[in-house]
Design a protein around this motif. Sequence first.
Motif, PDB file in Angstrom:
ATOM      1  N   SER A  17       0.816  -1.215   0.000  1.00  0.00           N
ATOM      2  CA  SER A  17       0.000   0.000   0.000  1.00  0.00           C
ATOM      3  C   SER A  17       0.849   1.265   0.000  1.00  0.00           C
ATOM      4  O   SER A  17       0.437   2.288  -0.561  1.00  0.00           O
ATOM      5  CB  SER A  17      -0.923  -0.003   1.218  1.00  0.00           C
ATOM      6  N   ASN A  44     -14.910  -5.508   0.850  1.00  0.00           N
ATOM      7  CA  ASN A  44     -14.024  -4.480   0.316  1.00  0.00           C
ATOM      8  C   ASN A  44     -14.255  -3.136   0.999  1.00  0.00           C
ATOM      9  O   ASN A  44     -13.332  -2.324   1.086  1.00  0.00           O
ATOM     10  CB  ASN A  44     -14.218  -4.345  -1.199  1.00  0.00           C
ATOM     11  N   THR A 101      -8.157   5.765  10.177  1.00  0.00           N
ATOM     12  CA  THR A 101      -6.776   5.272  10.240  1.00  0.00           C
ATOM     13  C   THR A 101      -5.750   6.393  10.116  1.00  0.00           C
ATOM     14  O   THR A 101      -4.694   6.342  10.747  1.00  0.00           O
ATOM     15  CB  THR A 101      -6.550   4.242   9.129  1.00  0.00           C
ATOM     16  N   GLU A 112      -7.766   1.002   5.465  1.00  0.00           N
ATOM     17  CA  GLU A 112      -6.454   1.270   4.884  1.00  0.00           C
ATOM     18  C   GLU A 112      -5.812   2.482   5.560  1.00  0.00           C
ATOM     19  O   GLU A 112      -6.474   3.466   5.888  1.00  0.00           O
ATOM     20  CB  GLU A 112      -6.586   1.508   3.378  1.00  0.00           C
ATOM     21  N   THR A 113      -4.494   2.410   5.767  1.00  0.00           N
ATOM     22  CA  THR A 113      -3.809   3.447   6.540  1.00  0.00           C
ATOM     23  C   THR A 113      -2.839   4.280   5.711  1.00  0.00           C
ATOM     24  O   THR A 113      -3.059   5.461   5.471  1.00  0.00           O
ATOM     25  CB  THR A 113      -3.045   2.817   7.722  1.00  0.00           C
ATOM     26  N   LEU A 146      -7.735   4.732  -3.299  1.00  0.00           N
ATOM     27  CA  LEU A 146      -8.234   3.523  -2.644  1.00  0.00           C
ATOM     28  C   LEU A 146      -9.145   2.734  -3.577  1.00  0.00           C
ATOM     29  O   LEU A 146      -9.179   1.500  -3.525  1.00  0.00           O
ATOM     30  CB  LEU A 146      -8.979   3.879  -1.357  1.00  0.00           C
ATOM     31  N   ARG A 182     -12.009  -3.214   3.858  1.00  0.00           N
ATOM     32  CA  ARG A 182     -10.617  -2.994   3.464  1.00  0.00           C
ATOM     33  C   ARG A 182     -10.350  -1.519   3.177  1.00  0.00           C
ATOM     34  O   ARG A 182      -9.314  -0.978   3.568  1.00  0.00           O
ATOM     35  CB  ARG A 182     -10.287  -3.831   2.225  1.00  0.00           C
ATOM     36  N   ILE A 183     -11.280  -0.883   2.483  1.00  0.00           N
ATOM     37  CA  ILE A 183     -11.098   0.524   2.125  1.00  0.00           C
ATOM     38  C   ILE A 183     -11.064   1.402   3.369  1.00  0.00           C
ATOM     39  O   ILE A 183     -10.176   2.244   3.530  1.00  0.00           O
ATOM     40  CB  ILE A 183     -12.222   0.986   1.166  1.00  0.00           C
ATOM     41  N   PHE A 211      -7.927  -1.312  -4.564  1.00  0.00           N
ATOM     42  CA  PHE A 211      -8.619  -2.544  -4.179  1.00  0.00           C
ATOM     43  C   PHE A 211      -9.416  -3.172  -5.315  1.00  0.00           C
ATOM     44  O   PHE A 211     -10.195  -4.094  -5.076  1.00  0.00           O
ATOM     45  CB  PHE A 211      -9.528  -2.275  -2.977  1.00  0.00           C
TER      46      PHE A 211
END
Length: 305
Positions: free
Chosen positions: A126, A217, A253, A224-225, A160, A220-221, A164
């Motif tokens: 990432s 997803n 995040t 995310e950091t 993002l 996940r989005i 993904f």
Amino acid sequence: MDHPEKRRPPRSRRYGDRFVEALLFSAAITSILAMLLIFYFLTFESFLAFREVGVFDMLLGQKWHPAGEVFGMAPIIAGSVLITTIALIINILVGVPLAIYLSELAGRRSREFLKPAIELLAGVPSIVYGFLGVLVLVVYLERSFNMLTGRSILAGAILLGIMFIPALTTICEDALRAVPKEFKEGSLALGATRWQTVRRVTLPAASSGIIAAVILNVGRIIGETMAALLVVGNVARLPSPIFDAFDRGAIFTSVIAGEMGEVAHGSIHYHALFAVGFVLLAIVTILNISADLVRAAIQKRFGGY
């Protein structure tokens, strides 16, 4: 004919099977205990912030200003929802059609080229996406829209959303390929075209896996950091108007990663950051449970596929 006792596996093999079973059981119990400990730790550390500030004041407060000990999460929640929504739209518009093409329409050569390329993109760290976002996307937005800075909610959402696509495509393709061939062959035998078969047979049968992939997803989005931290600007304020994607913003995040290194241990700010983490974990947990429930409901509707 051999006596049943003589057909029993050797004692060493039985002990080996029991050892493997015990090992797998221990691993399962350990993962559950680890999750419970995470929940307990976050709850314990964030309790002081919720008690001092107030649950509703934290969740609905419109200003996040640690220096003045003001900890309203509304700007963080609004930024996270806006970024996640735009990113998910990009995700779905590109990832789902790509999965349909790979599983149903692509030729052998196209699939042999595209499939490894997508899997390779899924393995890119990432932080690499974040660097590319800073060097390319942020600069492009700044010049194209005459912005003071390209670091914005829009930049984070685009980054993002692209980041993904491989994960969504892979899971959706697996769901489409899991549809029994008899369904497709029966549709074609009745005179349906290839596209009609995909639209009216394959997609409904695979909808449980596709919807579950989309919901996962989202988790996940929103979780995310590093990529988001580099491009969103990390300014915890409400956009004006609320849907202004060109404004800078912050997500759960990015706030935790950007402020935790400088906060005094045991301060109200310290516990407020744990409260942000607790809310994020609660959201992701709800999304995961929702994905399982949706998948089970749709599988039941379409006969278990």
